[in-house]
Design an enzyme around this catalytic site. Structure first.
Site, PDB file in Angstrom:
ATOM      1  N   SER A 193       0.794  -1.226   0.000  1.00  0.00           N
ATOM      2  CA  SER A 193       0.000   0.000   0.000  1.00  0.00           C
ATOM      3  C   SER A 193       0.826   1.276   0.000  1.00  0.00           C
ATOM      4  O   SER A 193       0.325   2.323  -0.434  1.00  0.00           O
ATOM      5  CB  SER A 193      -0.941   0.016   1.206  1.00  0.00           C
ATOM      6  OG  SER A 193      -1.858  -1.050   1.114  1.00  0.00           O
ATOM      7  N   ASP A 202      -1.354   5.706   8.268  1.00  0.00           N
ATOM      8  CA  ASP A 202      -1.192   4.484   7.477  1.00  0.00           C
ATOM      9  C   ASP A 202      -0.855   4.844   6.021  1.00  0.00           C
ATOM     10  O   ASP A 202      -0.971   5.998   5.611  1.00  0.00           O
ATOM     11  CB  ASP A 202      -2.473   3.664   7.567  1.00  0.00           C
ATOM     12  CG  ASP A 202      -2.243   2.186   7.231  1.00  0.00           C
ATOM     13  OD1 ASP A 202      -1.082   1.761   7.105  1.00  0.00           O
ATOM     14  OD2 ASP A 202      -3.245   1.461   7.096  1.00  0.00           O
ATOM     15  N   THR A 229      -1.956   4.684   2.905  1.00  0.00           N
ATOM     16  CA  THR A 229      -2.733   5.418   1.905  1.00  0.00           C
ATOM     17  C   THR A 229      -2.918   6.889   2.284  1.00  0.00           C
ATOM     18  O   THR A 229      -2.584   7.772   1.486  1.00  0.00           O
ATOM     19  CB  THR A 229      -4.078   4.703   1.664  1.00  0.00           C
ATOM     20  OG1 THR A 229      -3.809   3.351   1.301  1.00  0.00           O
ATOM     21  CG2 THR A 229      -4.865   5.365   0.572  1.00  0.00           C
ATOM     22  N   GLU A 251     -10.285   6.816   2.005  1.00  0.00           N
ATOM     23  CA  GLU A 251      -9.856   5.424   1.924  1.00  0.00           C
ATOM     24  C   GLU A 251     -10.717   4.504   2.776  1.00  0.00           C
ATOM     25  O   GLU A 251     -10.955   4.775   3.963  1.00  0.00           O
ATOM     26  CB  GLU A 251      -8.398   5.270   2.393  1.00  0.00           C
ATOM     27  CG  GLU A 251      -7.928   3.822   2.267  1.00  0.00           C
ATOM     28  CD  GLU A 251      -6.715   3.460   3.129  1.00  0.00           C
ATOM     29  OE1 GLU A 251      -6.007   2.525   2.762  1.00  0.00           O
ATOM     30  OE2 GLU A 251      -6.516   4.116   4.169  1.00  0.00           O
ATOM     31  N   LYS A 258      -6.976  -5.036   5.181  1.00  0.00           N
ATOM     32  CA  LYS A 258      -6.535  -5.593   6.473  1.00  0.00           C
ATOM     33  C   LYS A 258      -7.300  -6.871   6.801  1.00  0.00           C
ATOM     34  O   LYS A 258      -6.741  -7.828   7.350  1.00  0.00           O
ATOM     35  CB  LYS A 258      -6.714  -4.538   7.571  1.00  0.00           C
ATOM     36  CG  LYS A 258      -5.837  -3.298   7.360  1.00  0.00           C
ATOM     37  CD  LYS A 258      -6.084  -2.233   8.419  1.00  0.00           C
ATOM     38  CE  LYS A 258      -5.493  -0.889   7.984  1.00  0.00           C
ATOM     39  NZ  LYS A 258      -4.084  -0.928   7.596  1.00  0.00           N
ATOM     40  N   HIS A 315      -6.037  -9.673   4.561  1.00  0.00           N
ATOM     41  CA  HIS A 315      -4.821 -10.220   5.187  1.00  0.00           C
ATOM     42  C   HIS A 315      -5.176 -11.237   6.276  1.00  0.00           C
ATOM     43  O   HIS A 315      -4.511 -12.250   6.440  1.00  0.00           O
ATOM     44  CB  HIS A 315      -3.997  -9.104   5.828  1.00  0.00           C
ATOM     45  CG  HIS A 315      -3.146  -8.325   4.877  1.00  0.00           C
ATOM     46  ND1 HIS A 315      -2.204  -8.918   4.076  1.00  0.00           N
ATOM     47  CD2 HIS A 315      -3.075  -6.990   4.618  1.00  0.00           C
ATOM     48  CE1 HIS A 315      -1.588  -7.973   3.356  1.00  0.00           C
ATOM     49  NE2 HIS A 315      -2.114  -6.802   3.662  1.00  0.00           N
ATOM     50  N   ASP A 329      -5.627   0.109  -4.453  1.00  0.00           N
ATOM     51  CA  ASP A 329      -4.175   0.259  -4.522  1.00  0.00           C
ATOM     52  C   ASP A 329      -3.511  -0.988  -5.102  1.00  0.00           C
ATOM     53  O   ASP A 329      -2.524  -0.890  -5.816  1.00  0.00           O
ATOM     54  CB  ASP A 329      -3.595   0.631  -3.163  1.00  0.00           C
ATOM     55  CG  ASP A 329      -4.083  -0.248  -2.039  1.00  0.00           C
ATOM     56  OD1 ASP A 329      -4.926  -1.138  -2.276  1.00  0.00           O
ATOM     57  OD2 ASP A 329      -3.624  -0.058  -0.893  1.00  0.00           O
TER      58      ASP A 329
END
Lengths: 626, 626
Positions: free
Chosen positions: A123, A174, A176, A344, A350, A353, A391
């Site tokens: 990202s 973070d 982005t 965003e 997340k 993931h 992204d």
């Protein structure tokens, strides 16, 4: 509504204006299935007759007044389809994400530190790509492969006199959101503590630009909304606010700090004098939906029964949803200057993931609401470019039978079972980003540039050129002026004011004759004022200001006389050294003024831009005038 | 070249015309890396300035004269990116696949047999979706959820007087090519043997439409090129060619049969009288590239060193490549009637199933050459709609580190390492299709309809409406005429000829008075002739023809007299019962004439079509005239 609502199943809400309050509450339970008979000839089509003229109508020349860029982190085509199948049914459509009329695919690869492609991006490199137009190495924010800072869309928009906003469901540091406001070699350097440890050479105490949070305070977007308050409890290790927390620093620098819905609701103005910093969680926002953990069938076993997702009881209040924050940001940014806003939906990635299907689906639904808000505004105004993209792609896949890995079995809006599979990491590990090209979609002036195959870096130019922005930041401070009284009495206090420092967020200043470091100041609306105490020695003296970002140097001459002028009105003086001054060469050791090298000067397609957009320049905004 | 070659890295070959012979031989070794400096600001962009006007220019109203539909089986966005990274470099682009100016995403879900969505489609249901506009159940070809046949684009184009072609690197009976020419409940029923076993009720001997191969011979495309000759060695189990092989049948029915490059090269005409059937392999074509088997790291282990793909020595001669076959097909189909051509790169999917990265990449490169051929033709003619898409997404993913499953480590055109991961099945199993929306791209008249979010079934209407085709097949045979002598002598032989049976591929005929079954005939260019022996009994008699596809019934009256007419010239007689005749109700037990129910009548957006396209109808083609 005709220009882009081209589908059969128009969602009425899209016709609403941005003044609507709140959303129809979306249950975690799937919506009802579509009424159409999918078994009939033509029963599953989405187009309603020939779309040729509607497509033509959707192509609008720039420049746009505003840009709203909405990013679904990790929202590849697979993630979109999973969420649509679950929440709207396979034949359904998202009222926001799926409604944009102009669509394409873009490549998202990163670079190695030697400048070769890295096919598995993350990202930070990807956000840097669209934020700056320059590809970089995974983990870096808005610096190139040589770690040289690259000007971001948010910074360029600000330097062009536009208002700016940055909204995310993640920590605002973070990747982005961070890429729009910071230039740093490691995305994890959120606050002074991490920066000292992991990005030592970039820490303030070592002469660097400082942590992501501190750089954000310098860039001073008009509106910043998200999570990540924890970093602001850290203490600056150098600079004017050394020893103060970043919250104290923000307050001292004029930020309006809010941490809950009621406080946010009370904010009615956000601008350079009083930018809004709303941090509603210490870390990332809690997700919207939750569901069963994925079942690991690597060593056999059977799929559990299909279930629906459920609401996460820990979710923030609905007026802090991404859609609500987007609506609030737009309402604060909208005005004669135009605005650039990035939004965003961070946790699609997340939760992917984490192999959490319900988590990633709920976050996609959340982003869709924000897109609906943006489209409703843009549709009413006709002057706003809206772009929705991701992204990078991610792991989750829709399969017909369980994989020898992680599987989640969901019951969808269609009343059907869907298997969502995660196969790029073992249980307990982090599922991986993937390198597939992803969807990009647009609406409004300039949106034609998203169609076809583009690269992520094209989005930078689509937005910057779509706004007719001058990307040569030094040129935006080149016409700055400085004013001081022609004569002052020894020891008298007088003002030195610089104006037109449009591409500088801070200045450093020196009373040359002593020399006296006059310290760092924030530049608001291109203007900065220093209160100076005149030397006791009669004669010619000068104050020199240096713009921290462009390296622009301004010198004000004044005379100290015993018989002070009867007319102390400051006189504007010409700039002695303008944009050609070497960046940072005259910096003192005041950390706020440290540039680490001036931001690079935009040059790409500058000639073409001048030809194609020159006629459209609006004088209200400080845009390219060549 | 201006209208759609919109990228910076234009491949000069695209400017060539379709008359070019052969291709620049593409090595299995990657091409050289891009010359651009990807590290520079703007260095990785693909657009060259503002694309708004170029996009406008690329939007062309229909109708188109020709449609070329190119399918990459299993070619999801991940598969495209993998192939591009490997063969062209991450910043490169395919000269065909990536060059189409209008792009979108479409959904590919199938249906359950109760009509609910099935999120994991396969190639039969998906090919049926764009071939017919009707969603169906996995494994079925161009029948709906009730197994009722649905008219295909190829059939409709033929019924509208266009030429038709069907090209694939797979067995020509495989799902994608099969869906254009067959209506059957199980895609595996290639020949009479499989059909008797697995689709018994659809076998000829049981009164069904017969195997996929036999149905293909009935539909009689002008050009059919691919693999799958093995099925044609099978023997028909019923019908006029019972006991003959399908090859013998094809030859008897006028097909030009070729099996090698030299024979194909010698073919100069392919039409209804002498359609071309080129079958170059018993099964699927050998793939273009090969490489290492994927490494199974499920239980640990390490990734082998990255390697390049190599040429498959078993690949067919380059003049039998998909690009060459596409070029040949176009040259045979191009003419005043216009044509519909489907081209499939079949083994992207098959090699993805096999976790063979080099295999799937080489097949994508192969398809790209075919797209280049199609675009070169379309670009020269300006009257041809080209659409490039996939049937469904697939397993392969680009990851940054090995997955606990199958991994292939490749050295790309960039000189960089790429990991291609397969995680939806264990080693030795078949990697699964995935349910993500996939890319669709178009060029030419009507291509605007691919932009945005559509469904796979929209593609049927994009093509059919783009060609201004009449989709009501019964209406295309409704004005058929039949002619016979007014008077004949007892026992004399005379001709009964029907014309205008545009939507019927075969007829059945009966001499009513006896009755005598006159057998089945192929209808060529809407015309069929029976040689009839007159009854011995004087008086009024009739011959009744029934169209096998539309159920159109035509009756010719004639008188048997001892004093035969001095003028035996046939007189056209009006149709006694036209399109309203019940499909198949008058069928005899001649299997060629069996319809299994008349094909359904297209109706979707018919009213709109009449309004928007009516003014463009070309009289040379039998298109909608309402």
């Amino acid at each position: 509504m005709k220009s882009f609502i081209r589908r059969r199943r128009v969602i009425a809400a899209l016709g609403a204006t941005v003044t609507m309050v709140g959303f129809v509450s979306m249950s975690a339970l799937p919506a009802s299935a579509m009424a159409d008979d999918l078994t009939e000839n033509g029963g599953a089509t989405r187009n309603d007759g020939d779309m040729t003229q509607l497509l033509r109508d959707s192509i609008v020349d720039g420049p746009a007044k505003n840009v709203i860029l909405l990013i679904g982190d990790g929202m590849g085509d697979s993630e979109i389809t999973i969420a649509r199948n679950y929440a709207e049914g396979a034949a359904g459509e998202f009222a926001g994400i799926d409604a944009l009329p102009l669509t394409g695919q873009y490549t998202t690869y990163a670079l190695t530190d030697t400048g070769a492609p890295n096919y598995a991006p993350e990202s930070a490199s990807t956000a840097s790509a669209w934020s700056t137009g320059t590809k970089t190495v995974n983990g870096r924010l808005s610096v190139d492969v040589a770690n040289a800072p690259q000007a971001t869309l948010l910074e360029i928009a600000r330097a062009n006199g536009m208002k700016t906003g940055n909204v995310s469901t993640s920590e605002i540091q973070d990747a982005t959101p961070g890429a729009q406001v910071a230039h740093i070699s490691a995305r994890g350097c959120y606050g002074p503590n991490e920066t000292s440890q992991r990005c030592a050479s970039e820490a303030l105490e070592n002469g660097g630009l400082g942590s992501i949070s501190e750089q954000m305070l310098n860039v001073r977007p008009d509106v910043t909304l998200g999570g990540g308050s924890a970093s602001f409890e850290q203490t600056a290790k150098a600079g004017p606010w050394e020893g103060k927390t970043l919250f104290e620093q923000a307050e001292a620098r004029g930020f309006q700090l809010v941490g809950d819905a009621a406080s946010l609701d009370a904010v009615t103005v956000a601008d350079a004098d009083q930018p809004l910093l709303g941090l509603f969680t210490e870390g990332n926002f809690p997700v919207r939906w939750q569901g069963p953990a994925a079942t690991d069938l690597t060593s056999g076993g059977s799929l559990p029964a299909a279930v629906a997702c459920t609401e996460n009881p820990d979710r923030l209040a609905s007026d802090l949803s991404l859609g609500s924050l987007t609506e609030k940001a737009i309402s604060l940014l909208d005005g004669e200057d135009g605005f650039f806003l990035q939004v965003e939906g961070a946790s699609i990635d997340k939760q992917d993931h984490a192999a959490n299907a319900c988590g990633q689906i709920g976050e996609t639904v959340d982003l869709d609401e924000a897109v609906q808000v943006a489209l409703a505004f843009a549709q009413e105004r006709k002057d706003t470019l809206v772009v929705v993209t991701a992204d990078h792609a991610h792991t989750s896949q829709i399969v017909g039978s369980p994989i020898p890995g992680l599987n989640t079995h969901l019951l969808t809006a269609d009343g059907q079972e869907m298997i969502v599979a995660y196969g790029t990491s073992a249980q307990g590990g982090s599922q991986q980003h993937t390198g597939a090209q992803v969807r990009i979609a647009g609406y409004g002036p300039g949106a034609a540039n998203v169609v076809g195959l583009t690269d992520q870096t094209d989005l930078f130019f689509t937005a910057a050129n779509g706004l007719a922005l001058e990307r040569n930041l030094a040129s935006l401070s080149a016409n700055a002026t400085i004013s001081a009284p022609a004569e002052v009495q020894p020891g008298a206090t007088f003002s030195v004011t610089a104006a037109g420092l449009n591409a500088d967020w801070q200045t450093d200043a020196t009373l040359a004759s002593e020399p006296v470091d006059l310290g760092a100041r924030d530049v608001l609306n291109g203007t900065v004022t220093y209160e100076v105490t005149a030397p006791m020695e009669a004669g010619a003296h000068s104050v020199t200001l240096t713009g921290a970002q462009t390296g622009t140097v301004l010198t004000a001459q004044f005379a100290v006389t015993d018989a002070a002028s009867a007319n102390p009105t400051p006189e504007p003086l010409p700039t002695e050294t303008g944009a050609a001054a070497a960046g940072g060469s005259s910096n003192t050791n005041n950390p706020l003024a440290r540039t680490g090298g001036a931001l690079p000067i935009g040059f790409f397609v500058a000639g073409l831009l001048a030809v194609t957009l020159g006629a459209h320049l609006a004088s209200r905004r400080r845009r390219r005038t060549v």
